[in-house]
Scaffold this motif. Structure first.
Motif, PDB file in Angstrom:
ATOM      1  N   ARG A 195       0.816  -1.223   0.000  1.00  0.00           N
ATOM      2  CA  ARG A 195       0.000   0.000   0.000  1.00  0.00           C
ATOM      3  C   ARG A 195       0.848   1.271   0.000  1.00  0.00           C
ATOM      4  NH1 ARG A 195      -4.202  -1.357   4.152  1.00  0.00           N
ATOM      5  NH2 ARG A 195      -4.115   0.861   4.653  1.00  0.00           N
ATOM      6  N   GLY A 196       2.120   1.083  -0.386  1.00  0.00           N
ATOM      7  CA  GLY A 196       2.910   2.274  -0.686  1.00  0.00           C
ATOM      8  C   GLY A 196       3.661   2.893   0.477  1.00  0.00           C
ATOM      9  N   ASN A 197       3.757   2.194   1.560  1.00  0.00           N
ATOM     10  CA  ASN A 197       4.541   2.742   2.677  1.00  0.00           C
ATOM     11  C   ASN A 197       6.016   2.868   2.269  1.00  0.00           C
ATOM     12  OD1 ASN A 197       5.107   3.565   5.307  1.00  0.00           O
ATOM     13  ND2 ASN A 197       5.446   1.468   6.023  1.00  0.00           N
ATOM     14  N   CYS A 199       8.467  -4.321   5.392  1.00  0.00           N
ATOM     15  CA  CYS A 199       7.647  -3.136   5.597  1.00  0.00           C
ATOM     16  C   CYS A 199       7.082  -3.116   7.018  1.00  0.00           C
ATOM     17  CB  CYS A 199       6.519  -3.111   4.571  1.00  0.00           C
ATOM     18  SG  CYS A 199       5.447  -1.678   4.760  1.00  0.00           S
ATOM     19  N   PHE A 228       4.398  -1.751   7.967  1.00  0.00           N
ATOM     20  CA  PHE A 228       2.944  -1.604   8.040  1.00  0.00           C
ATOM     21  C   PHE A 228       2.250  -2.970   8.140  1.00  0.00           C
ATOM     22  CE2 PHE A 228      -0.455   1.495   6.091  1.00  0.00           C
ATOM     23  CZ  PHE A 228      -1.251   1.309   7.216  1.00  0.00           C
ATOM     24  N   HIS A 229       2.481  -3.878   7.157  1.00  0.00           N
ATOM     25  CA  HIS A 229       1.842  -5.200   7.206  1.00  0.00           C
ATOM     26  C   HIS A 229       2.830  -6.333   6.954  1.00  0.00           C
ATOM     27  CE1 HIS A 229      -0.947  -2.115   5.540  1.00  0.00           C
ATOM     28  NE2 HIS A 229      -1.788  -2.579   6.447  1.00  0.00           N
ATOM     29  N   SER A 230       4.124  -5.986   7.041  1.00  0.00           N
ATOM     30  CA  SER A 230       5.197  -6.993   7.043  1.00  0.00           C
ATOM     31  C   SER A 230       5.495  -7.668   5.714  1.00  0.00           C
ATOM     32  CB  SER A 230       4.923  -8.083   8.101  1.00  0.00           C
ATOM     33  OG  SER A 230       4.732  -7.512   9.350  1.00  0.00           O
TER      34      SER A 230
END
Ligand code: FES
Ligand SMILES: [Fe+2]
Length: 458
Positions: free
Chosen positions: A107-109, A124, A126-128
């Motif tokens: 999602r672009g983090n 990442c 955010f959600h790994s």
């Protein structure tokens, strides 16, 4: 126009008998006309957008040092305008360095937030989701919860072109760009003697400036301003008799003589403190020098050879003039190199992600390390603070300095001070555009190249 027709204030051929293939040869004059240069380039958002789409996304830019990723898994972050990149070492080969957009494919983090680091994978926060160092997908957390079509391509990190010259990592967002070496033209050949790849970083600094990035950059590819902004160096810097060369792809250089008194300095007769300092740097007691001040530059060149020999430092690859002078290159679009046998000053000018009237100024100083020699110094204008470890064994941390705060060193601080005022002035209804002297031909050459990108000629 050939150089014979050239007015006296134009480029001086410093080595008139230089072979045409020698790094010291004067380049043929490039006639970029006499038009004024518009000011919208410093203030217009439309201009900045066009610059991003047509220039920045298509050129090679200096991302950082290969020495900052010595081990597999080491990485650094490089931010340029609205983009951010990860440069990482993915193997042990000299060129096993890759660069990716610093963005998670979920999602672009942003994947990496720190300037430097070391890892075995990019995961990442955010959600790994996770990627290998070579950019291939390593893991999607709870993959079974995705419909297969969504992740069937095992999305890799998006790679950008990455090439290395003399220990410098350059990247290019354009997959169709020509090779870095072609882009740099004659520069690698000219600068071979300095062995940048063997130098070590001793200063690393970043600071925001309240001006368009080009206003910052413009001020460092000319020395016309020296008499007004840096008068303290006139006793030992010849600011009017220099060699100005323009090359393909917007590259420029200035061969600038140290060890000669500027004609703009009142006292042409005395052995002034600046010249004495240059003698002292090569272990010559000024009292023992019985020549004229205008003989100092050549004298120091010879003395520096002896000085180096006595220390086991190999200066054999340098020409005489390289031993005293500043070999100052403008690497299009946003980097300048001031090369000396002792070290290299690198300046980089980065556009702000959103505000056309702001920029980031980066300063790096690299030196050939000489441990345990209290007499070894780098040129004073580089602003390397006293007490700095010059052994090259410790990589200094990057310092963040606010505009106007100390850290740039006295000379560059003087330049920095002007920037805010130039930015204000170019917006005036009373200003018609830039008029360049022949001693500023590098600026005309550089801006002409920029306009080629914006006009679609490049
Ligand atoms: S945004 Fe990166 S894993 Fe979700
Ligand atoms: Fe300056």
């Amino acid at each position: 126009m050939n150089k014979m027709d050239f007015p006296a204030q134009g480029s001086t051929e410093l080595v008139p008998d230089a072979d045409v293939n020698s790094p010291e040869a004067l380049a043929p004059y490039v006639d970029n006309g006499t038009d004024l240069f518009s000011t919208d380039r410093y203030v217009s958002e439309d201009w900045a957008r066009a610059e991003w789409e047509r220039m920045w996304t298509r050129v090679w830019t200096l991302a950082g040092l290969a020495a900052d990723v010595p081990e597999v898994g080491d990485y650094f972050k490089y931010d340029l305008g609205p983009e951010s990149f990860i440069v990482t070492r993915c193997g042990t080969g000299e060129n096993d360095i890759k660069a990716y957009y610093n963005v998670c494919q979920h999602r672009g983090n942003r994947l990496v937030m720190s300037e430097f680091g070391s890892t075995t994978s990019f995961k990442c926060m955010f959600h790994s989701w996770e990627w290998n160092l070579d950019g291939s997908l390593k893991n999607i957390q709870d993959r079974e919860t995705f419909r297969e079509e969504v992740v069937a391509d095992n999305p890799p990190l998006t790679e950008v072109r990455c090439e290395i010259w003399a220990g410098f990592v350059f990247i290019n967002m354009d997959p169709d760009a020509g090779p870095l070496e072609e882009f740099l033209g004659p520069l690698p050949d000219h600068l071979k003697a300095y062995r940048f790849q063997d130098m070590k970083i001793v200063k690393d600094l970043e600071t925001p400036w309240p001006c368009n990035w080009k206003i910052g950059h413009d001020a460092f590819i000319e020395v016309y301003h020296v008499h007004a902004v840096h008068p303290e160096i006139l006793p030992f810097f010849h600011d009017t008799e220099a060699q100005w060369d323009c090359y393909e792809n917007g590259m420029t250089r200035q061969l600038l003589k140290f060890g000669e008194i500027s004609p703009k300095f009142a006292d042409q007769e005395s052995l002034n403190d600046g010249l004495k300092m240059m003698l002292g740097e090569v272990d010559v007691d000024p009292a023992d020098f019985d020549g004229e001040p205008n003989e100092i530059r050549k004298f120091v060149q010879q003395a520096k050879r002896k000085w180096a020999e006595a220390r086991g430092i190999d200066y054999s690859a340098y020409t005489d003039n390289q031993l005293t002078d500043d070999w100052n290159y403008g690497i299009f679009p946003n980097v300048t190199f001031n090369a000396h046998p002792e070290g290299l000053l690198i300046q980089r000018f980065r556009p702000h992600p959103r505000d056309v009237q702001k920029m980031t100024y980066d300063l790096m100083v690299l030196i050939h390390p000489v441990p345990d020699d209290p007499n070894y110094s780098v040129p004073a204008y580089m602003g390397v603070e006293e007490g700095t470890d010059l052994s090259g064994e410790v990589r200094p941390e990057r310092r963040y300095v606010e505009y106007g705060e100390e850290g740039l060193g006295p000379v560059i601080s003087q330049d920095a001070y002007m920037m805010a005022y130039v930015q204000q002035g170019v917006q005036s209804r009373g200003y018609k555009g830039a008029r360049y002297a022949e001693t500023e031909q590098q600026l005309r050459h550089w801006h002409t190249e920029l306009e080629r990108y914006l006009n679609g000629e490049k």
